[in-house]
Design a protein around this motif. Structure first.
Motif, short mmCIF file in Angstrom:
data_model
loop_
_atom_site.label_atom_id
_atom_site.label_comp_id
_atom_site.label_asym_id
_atom_site.label_seq_id
_atom_site.Cartn_x
_atom_site.Cartn_y
_atom_site.Cartn_z
N LYS A 1 2.70 -0.59 -4.58
CA LYS A 1 2.07 -1.26 -5.72
C LYS A 1 2.39 -0.54 -7.02
O LYS A 1 2.66 -1.18 -8.05
N CYS A 2 2.37 0.77 -6.98
CA CYS A 2 2.70 1.54 -8.19
C CYS A 2 4.15 1.31 -8.59
O CYS A 2 4.46 1.17 -9.78
N LEU B 1 5.85 -1.31 -8.21
CA LEU B 1 5.99 -2.67 -8.75
C LEU B 1 5.16 -2.86 -10.02
O LEU B 1 5.08 -3.97 -10.55
N GLY B 2 4.50 -1.80 -10.48
CA GLY B 2 3.71 -1.90 -11.70
C GLY B 2 2.38 -2.57 -11.50
O GLY B 2 1.79 -3.08 -12.46
N LEU B 3 1.86 -2.57 -10.28
CA LEU B 3 0.57 -3.20 -9.98
C LEU B 3 -0.51 -2.13 -9.93
O LEU B 3 -0.27 -1.00 -9.52
N GLN B 4 -1.71 -2.50 -10.31
CA GLN B 4 -2.83 -1.58 -10.25
C GLN B 4 -3.18 -1.28 -8.80
O GLN B 4 -3.14 -2.17 -7.95
N HIS B 5 -3.53 -0.04 -8.52
CA HIS B 5 -3.72 0.37 -7.12
C HIS B 5 -4.91 -0.33 -6.47
O HIS B 5 -4.96 -0.49 -5.26
#
Length: 233
Positions: free
Chosen positions: A157-158, A160-164
């Motif tokens: 997730k990190c 891909l720029g997504l919040q954990h």
């Protein structure tokens, strides 16, 4: 000639341990697909040894070949929880279903306990008609033979720029087209209007890094597994 094609289940409660016959709290939820294109959610109450049909899942126009279920949180409690079903059919379609309300409704409403002590006609829950919250069309060129779903690891997730804290799933599938398909599915949340508690709002697909590994095998893919880090087919 009706045949069952795929079955997936999960349970709530405590199954009887070896030498212990007490399974009064056990409820098994089972999703089954049939050769007549049916897809249904059933509940088995161990204490009464009875089956109940909770929902008919309506979308697929071709038989469902593969199923997977992801359960998050305490379904029988009052906190945030979710039950997501993933189904793959012979027409290359993958559908994502939110079963949370139906499952929690059966448990929280007391229907499970009523089923133990009163005649069937007084306790049978209403069968609901559900539609998918998300459909992935054209994941394969033909039948989706195998599905495996896993929560996305924090590192992915990190990357891909997504919040954990986002509820993200890795969806891996294998098909008759010899390909392996990968997708990311995110479950968006919204706060309830009065209590502020987190409630399920919608499902949306995150297509970053999603795609096919064409000709991953020399024949159709019949089985697949992923833990979010690796895929085995």
């Amino acid at each position: 000639d009706q045949r069952y094609i795929a079955v997936k289940a999960f349970f709530v409660g405590s199954p009887a341990e070896e030498g212990d016959g007490d399974s009064s709290s056990l409820v098994v939820f089972v999703v089954v697909s049939g050769s007549d294109v049916s897809l249904e959610l059933h509940a088995f109450v161990a204490a009464s040894n009875r089956w109940y049909t909770l929902a008919c899942l309506q979308h697929h126009r071709s038989p469902v070949l593969s199923l997977d279920i992801q359960v998050e949180g305490d379904i029988s409690g009052t906190g945030h929880a979710s039950v997501l079903l993933f189904s793959g059919s012979t027409d290359a379609c993958i559908a994502v279903w939110n079963l949370t309300a139906v499952v929690q409704g059966f448990l929280v409403s007391g229907c499970r306990h009523k089923c133990l002590s009163v005649p069937d006609t007084a306790a049978v829950p209403t069968t609901e008609a559900l539609i998918p919250r998300l459909v992935l069309s054209g994941a394969h060129q033909s039948g989706v033979n195998a599905l495996s779903v896993s929560p996305a690891p924090t590192a992915l997730k990190c990357a891909l720029g997504l919040q954990h804290e986002m509820q993200v799933y890795v969806v891996a599938s294998g098909g008759d087209d010899q390909a392996v398909h990968l997708a990311m599915v995110r479950m968006d949340q919204a706060s309830g209007p009065d209590t502020g508690e987190t409630t399920t709002k919608e499902l949306s697909v995150r297509d970053i890094r999603a795609g096919n590994v064409l000709l991953a095998h020399l024949s159709s893919v019949k089985g697949i597994w992923t833990n979010g880090h690796h895929i085995v087919s």
